[in-house]
Design a protein around this motif. Sequence first.
Motif, PDB file in Angstrom:
ATOM      1  N   GLU A 139       0.937  -0.983   0.193  1.00 57.79           N
ATOM      2  CA  GLU A 139      -0.014  -0.115  -0.095  1.00 57.79           C
ATOM      3  C   GLU A 139       0.721   0.984  -0.253  1.00 57.79           C
ATOM      4  OE1 GLU A 139      -3.173   1.440   2.827  1.00 57.79           O
ATOM      5  OE2 GLU A 139      -3.856   0.075   2.458  1.00 57.79           O
ATOM      6  N   PHE A 140       1.810   1.669  -0.839  1.00 54.60           N
ATOM      7  CA  PHE A 140       2.475   2.246  -1.353  1.00 54.60           C
ATOM      8  C   PHE A 140       1.910   3.413  -1.582  1.00 54.60           C
ATOM      9  CE2 PHE A 140       5.505   5.210  -3.406  1.00 54.60           C
ATOM     10  CZ  PHE A 140       7.025   4.953  -2.476  1.00 54.60           C
ATOM     11  N   SER A 141       2.367   4.935  -0.802  1.00 56.80           N
ATOM     12  CA  SER A 141       1.831   5.953  -0.491  1.00 56.80           C
ATOM     13  C   SER A 141       3.109   6.850  -0.228  1.00 56.80           C
ATOM     14  CB  SER A 141       1.030   6.678   0.823  1.00 56.80           C
ATOM     15  OG  SER A 141       0.096   7.610   0.364  1.00 56.80           O
ATOM     16  N   SER A 142       3.384   7.892  -1.011  1.00 52.86           N
ATOM     17  CA  SER A 142       4.755   8.483  -0.932  1.00 52.86           C
ATOM     18  C   SER A 142       4.668   9.558  -0.104  1.00 52.86           C
ATOM     19  CB  SER A 142       5.156   8.906  -2.280  1.00 52.86           C
ATOM     20  OG  SER A 142       3.776   9.818  -2.735  1.00 52.86           O
ATOM     21  N   GLY A 143       3.149  10.320   0.687  1.00 53.72           N
ATOM     22  CA  GLY A 143       2.737  10.866   1.456  1.00 53.72           C
ATOM     23  C   GLY A 143       3.220  10.874   2.508  1.00 53.72           C
ATOM     24  N   ASP A 144       2.527   9.535   2.666  1.00 52.67           N
ATOM     25  CA  ASP A 144       2.853   8.609   3.642  1.00 52.67           C
ATOM     26  C   ASP A 144       4.336   7.980   4.022  1.00 52.67           C
ATOM     27  OD1 ASP A 144       0.297   8.744   5.120  1.00 52.67           O
ATOM     28  OD2 ASP A 144      -0.472   8.036   2.832  1.00 52.67           O
ATOM     29  N   VAL A 145       5.158   7.797   3.215  1.00 51.35           N
ATOM     30  CA  VAL A 145       6.565   7.191   3.277  1.00 51.35           C
ATOM     31  C   VAL A 145       7.243   8.110   3.807  1.00 51.35           C
ATOM     32  CG1 VAL A 145       8.013   5.903   2.614  1.00 51.35           C
ATOM     33  CG2 VAL A 145       5.570   5.744   2.200  1.00 51.35           C
ATOM     34  N   PHE A 146       7.103   9.736   3.218  1.00 47.04           N
ATOM     35  CA  PHE A 146       7.788  10.542   3.335  1.00 47.04           C
ATOM     36  C   PHE A 146       7.841  11.558   4.144  1.00 47.04           C
ATOM     37  CE2 PHE A 146       8.996   8.249  -0.978  1.00 47.04           C
ATOM     38  CZ  PHE A 146      10.626   7.747  -0.439  1.00 47.04           C
ATOM     39  N   GLY A 147       6.603  11.678   4.425  1.00 47.72           N
ATOM     40  CA  GLY A 147       6.055  12.362   5.530  1.00 47.72           C
ATOM     41  C   GLY A 147       6.525  12.855   6.601  1.00 47.72           C
ATOM     42  N   GLY A 148       7.663  11.602   7.159  1.00 44.19           N
ATOM     43  CA  GLY A 148       8.149  12.247   8.652  1.00 44.19           C
ATOM     44  C   GLY A 148       6.905  11.811  10.186  1.00 44.19           C
ATOM     45  N   ASP A 149       5.570  11.510   9.787  1.00 45.66           N
ATOM     46  CA  ASP A 149       4.793  11.383  11.066  1.00 45.66           C
ATOM     47  C   ASP A 149       4.611  10.236  11.330  1.00 45.66           C
ATOM     48  OD1 ASP A 149       3.008  10.849   8.958  1.00 45.66           O
ATOM     49  OD2 ASP A 149       1.640  12.356   8.818  1.00 45.66           O
TER      50      ASP A 149
END
Length: 702
Positions: free
Chosen positions: A505-515
């Motif tokens: 379930e790759f989501s770039s915003g969630d992976v690289f968002g830092g939270d």
Amino acid sequence: MKLALRSVLVFFFFSCFTIQAQEALSDIEKYPVFESCEGQSGQALAACFNNTLQSYFFENFNAPEVVAAENYTGTMVSLLEVTATGEFKVLYTEAAYQELKDEVKRVFESLPEIEPATYNGKPTYVQFQFRVDLPIGSSPVTSAVNTTDETLTAASDVVQDQYKNEYEEIKSFPYQNEEYTSQLNIPLSHQNYALFDSAMNQVGINNHTAQKPFVYAEVNKYYDFEAANQQLLKKKSSWLGRKWWNEHMGIVKGEDYWFTIDPGVDLQVGRGDGVDTYNNTRLVYFQGGLGKKLNFFAAVFESQGRFAGYFNRYAESLRPDGGNPAIIPGRNIAEPFRTDSYDYPVAEGYLSYAPSKHFNVQLGHGKNFIGDGYRSLLLSDNSSPYPYLRLNTTFWKLKYTNTWMSLRDVRSEVTLDGSFRTKYMANHYLSINVTKRLNIGLFEAVMWENDNDRGFDLNYLNPVIFYRAIEFTTGSRGGNAIIGLSGKYKFSDQINAYSQVVIDEFSSGDVFGGDQSWKNKLGFQLGAKYYNAFGVKNLYLQAEYNQVRPYTYSHNSIVLNYGHQNQPMAHLWGANFREGILIARYFNGRWFGSAKLTFGERGFDFNTAEDSFYYGGDIYRDEADRPFDTGIEIGQGNTTSVFIGEFQGGYLINPATNLKVYASLLFRDFTPNVDTATEFASSSTWFNLGIRTDLFNWYFDF
């Protein structure tokens, strides 16, 4: 030589060829007439017919090479008809070789039309029957008839006589370890694969090592099984000595087929967690080949066992709907046996077919593995066997594997009308040798369920399409897609490093968002192997690190997790863990030994009234039960430290059947932050003595 054989065969055939015309066919007043025989009658016409037919056959017949090559002795019976229009037609040929039948048919049917036979002045057909003994040594028995039933009856009598001794004439040949060059799978066993792992990882060779199980034919190019086997053979002359130490129990080999059949065991006695333990497996396995391209394997296991306490607790935690007490990890659903044991039957088998050197296709019931490590984050062999169809395509610097599987969810929540829930998985793995040292692999898999009576979705049979694109056409909520990347680099013939990355379930915003979002579902593996370590021949060392973030492999649908029969299809620990593994293996002739140390941190659920949240380790739970969306960390929940040490030493009794005797010692320390009903502090020491036919991996390190 071929021309001489043809000349001798044809000369004797026709020098002895006679046609008893008028005695047998009183209703024929005139023989068929070749153009060169016009103007002749009676016996002169019959002789001319014979001579012309002989000459034509002699000039056009090519004796098949197989007749001479195999020194064949037997009888050939043919029925030839000259029709009422003067055409030649071969009605029937009975011969030992199809090549001989085809050649007789070709020659006779290439004859030109001639003037037909006549009766009462009207054209009629005439049939000729002849019998020839091969090799030619006596006159053929030949007659002309015009009654098809009579002809076929006579031919039938000849055929029956010819095959009367067919059973006695079946030939046997010596078995020459045909399995070593066959399309049979090498049984998945880490101990056995370590024997040839070094040979398969030399710098500069263009093979692929991630897609397992290997077939013997692909490994035999780099590791000579026959030579290795010869070094282990014991000098035994008695039948019992040979069968016990060196050979398969039952062997049959014919001209273009072979098979072996062997009994086997997995007998263990030991003590663990203060109780006596045992495993009593009796098995029989059957394997063989038909021709060079088709091979088959089948194994049936009948087992009863009682194991160390931690193993029994885990097996019972996997229990299916329907009342059975447990699922033995990696094996099958267990029934109760006596008061404290399990009965668990297992059956495995497959057909393996190689239509060319580029393809191998298998249809079976078993397991698969993708990776170069001890663990796999993409597809492992720690679950129960399942039905599968696998296609391997190898060419240039590529190996492409397509696997389609039928899996089961056996939980009470999804069982309907007493039947377990069916789901399907399809995956692609493309292995590319970028250089003589570097290999890269691309992986994708999708899981879908039988919703709306969808069944096996034919969209996923396409071997080259991206599954994510299919999900959008079939409904993205109806499937769970996973992608992955792997790599291997050979520093030398002795040392290589390998890795895997899995993305769910790759989501770039969630992976690289830092939270640290819960949607950041990633895992990776790093490992290295050292062959003939420190100059010690046959000493194999391996180090591996694995970590998988919480909620990886799970899904918001209760069915679409990455599992089968309540067991993960990838890493044995599911998700939400870190793990380090150190492995040493050593071989010396038939002696072997191994040591494995596992260090880990896992995050479990509390499963209490105060805290029933899902913290991301159990891939079978619903993601909607998570306690928060961000700040997700590996080991969250009931953080637990795990240490497992496994040590084994043994002796290979029979290299043909992989029968081994061994002793093993396992120590396990399991320490959660909070003791709960299912996870509590425990230390286990488990000692075993056993004898087993090593056909699969037993995993005890969870």
